[in-house]
Design a protein around this motif. Sequence first.
Motif, PDB file in Angstrom:
ATOM      1  N   SER A 161       0.905  -1.091  -0.054  1.00  0.00           N
ATOM      2  CA  SER A 161      -0.022  -0.012  -0.014  1.00  0.00           C
ATOM      3  C   SER A 161       1.036   1.202   0.031  1.00  0.00           C
ATOM      4  O   SER A 161       2.178   1.076  -0.271  1.00  0.00           O
ATOM      5  N   THR A 162       0.318   2.506   0.295  1.00  0.00           N
ATOM      6  CA  THR A 162       1.074   3.580  -0.257  1.00  0.00           C
ATOM      7  C   THR A 162       0.768   4.700   1.188  1.00  0.00           C
ATOM      8  O   THR A 162      -0.377   4.822   1.614  1.00  0.00           O
ATOM      9  N   SER A 163       1.525   5.761   1.350  1.00  0.00           N
ATOM     10  CA  SER A 163       1.234   6.791   2.317  1.00  0.00           C
ATOM     11  C   SER A 163       0.358   7.613   1.609  1.00  0.00           C
ATOM     12  O   SER A 163      -0.510   8.447   2.317  1.00  0.00           O
ATOM     13  N   GLU A 164      -0.008   7.419   0.250  1.00  0.00           N
ATOM     14  CA  GLU A 164      -1.004   8.458  -0.522  1.00  0.00           C
ATOM     15  C   GLU A 164      -2.432   7.892   0.112  1.00  0.00           C
ATOM     16  O   GLU A 164      -3.251   8.794  -0.022  1.00  0.00           O
ATOM     17  N   VAL A 165      -2.672   6.919   0.800  1.00  0.00           N
ATOM     18  CA  VAL A 165      -3.951   6.603   1.582  1.00  0.00           C
ATOM     19  C   VAL A 165      -4.098   7.826   2.256  1.00  0.00           C
ATOM     20  O   VAL A 165      -5.355   8.018   3.024  1.00  0.00           O
ATOM     21  N   TYR A 166      -3.182   8.435   2.989  1.00  0.00           N
ATOM     22  CA  TYR A 166      -3.318   9.655   4.108  1.00  0.00           C
ATOM     23  C   TYR A 166      -3.677  10.909   3.209  1.00  0.00           C
ATOM     24  O   TYR A 166      -4.013  11.857   3.791  1.00  0.00           O
ATOM     25  N   GLY A 167      -3.506  10.814   1.850  1.00  0.00           N
ATOM     26  CA  GLY A 167      -4.048  12.198   1.263  1.00  0.00           C
ATOM     27  C   GLY A 167      -3.141  13.345   1.629  1.00  0.00           C
ATOM     28  O   GLY A 167      -1.871  13.062   1.488  1.00  0.00           O
ATOM     29  N   ASP A 168      -3.681  14.543   1.613  1.00  0.00           N
ATOM     30  CA  ASP A 168      -2.890  15.719   1.858  1.00  0.00           C
ATOM     31  C   ASP A 168      -3.082  15.599   3.574  1.00  0.00           C
ATOM     32  O   ASP A 168      -4.076  16.339   4.051  1.00  0.00           O
ATOM     33  N   PRO A 169      -2.254  15.171   4.269  1.00  0.00           N
ATOM     34  CA  PRO A 169      -2.548  14.830   5.705  1.00  0.00           C
ATOM     35  C   PRO A 169      -2.864  16.309   6.671  1.00  0.00           C
ATOM     36  O   PRO A 169      -1.981  17.241   6.627  1.00  0.00           O
ATOM     37  N   SER A 170      -3.743  16.249   7.493  1.00  0.00           N
ATOM     38  CA  SER A 170      -3.916  16.943   8.455  1.00  0.00           C
ATOM     39  C   SER A 170      -3.356  16.790   9.968  1.00  0.00           C
ATOM     40  O   SER A 170      -3.507  17.366  10.866  1.00  0.00           O
ATOM     41  N   VAL A 171      -2.540  15.454   9.750  1.00  0.00           N
ATOM     42  CA  VAL A 171      -2.003  14.869  10.849  1.00  0.00           C
ATOM     43  C   VAL A 171      -0.544  14.988  10.575  1.00  0.00           C
ATOM     44  O   VAL A 171      -0.208  14.249   9.410  1.00  0.00           O
ATOM     45  N   HIS A 172       0.478  15.176  11.496  1.00  0.00           N
ATOM     46  CA  HIS A 172       1.915  15.209  11.196  1.00  0.00           C
ATOM     47  C   HIS A 172       2.696  14.905  12.386  1.00  0.00           C
ATOM     48  O   HIS A 172       2.328  15.435  13.337  1.00  0.00           O
ATOM     49  N   PRO A 173       3.463  13.761  12.325  1.00  0.00           N
ATOM     50  CA  PRO A 173       3.673  12.857  11.180  1.00  0.00           C
ATOM     51  C   PRO A 173       2.487  12.003  11.212  1.00  0.00           C
ATOM     52  O   PRO A 173       1.729  11.962  11.936  1.00  0.00           O
TER      53      PRO A 173
END
Length: 315
Positions: free
Chosen positions: A117-129
């Motif tokens: 899978s991919t970090s793209e499942v988080y989209g443009d994240p509002s949580v960091h990290p």
Amino acid sequence: MAERKTILITGGAGFLGSHLCDRLIADGHDVICVDNFFTGAKHNIEHLIGHPSFELIRHDVTFPLYIEVHQIYNLACPASPIHYQHDPVQTTKTSVHGAINMLGLAKRLKCRIFQASTSEVYGDPSVHPQTEAYWGNVNPIGPRSCYDEGKRCAETLFFDYHHQHKLEIKVARIFNTYGPRMHPKDGRVVSNFIVQALQGEPITIYGDGCQTRSFCYVDDLIEGFVRLMNSPSDLTGPVNLGNQSEFTIRQLAEKVIEMTGSRSELISKPLPADDPRQRQPDISLATQKLGWQPATPLAEGLERTIAYFRTLLGA
């Protein structure tokens, strides 16, 4: 040595898949590499042709595959925006139909299956990290949706097969990875910058260059794959795999210019739609459960990657 297994890798001629082929053969296993060569390349695996532990099958995972193996790594899917946006319907089908077909095969064989899978499942994240508990901030109808939502749906399918059919699954969420065998025209930031620098072309930065990424060297990622696949069955994932060292895109461009000795200048272009502003994994779970963390500093990984592209481009 661990028990010798026959292991299927879909997308095995791709950037990550070919490195995984090398690793598993080195570990003493037999590898069946499946690829339709949409983004995979024969030169990535040509050194394995004729090896007694390697077999290559040209096949599209959107169609069923009938084969006997002990483990499955499902890596098949174009992973860069240029490639996955070329035929967005096919990209979604590869993620979804491909997952269904590989899960069906694993169900029949009663074997363990791994999903890239991919970090793209988080989209443009509002949580960091980003932690694995974060559900993401994804546009379901944007230009990146074929990949983002395709991978999210694949994760759903994996967990539904796990819950409904007791299938042993492993799901890894991959953050930006780089290294030798990246496609020179895949549009990813590391390969873009290196190719432009080596050819003396202006280096293209989208937006102001302050958006951040965390870059993981390919060997470190593959080590994470193998550890996750061979971890206890109750660790299904998803597990973040990536490097926590965060850099701005501008810092990366300046580093590449310095390391290549290039005279390329930086030019700015508008930021693409839905491009994430920041991307950094929380890898606490991988560290705790797998004893894994990346070991290759950015400068060392870039040096190897630049050497690869110098040879490839004759630069």
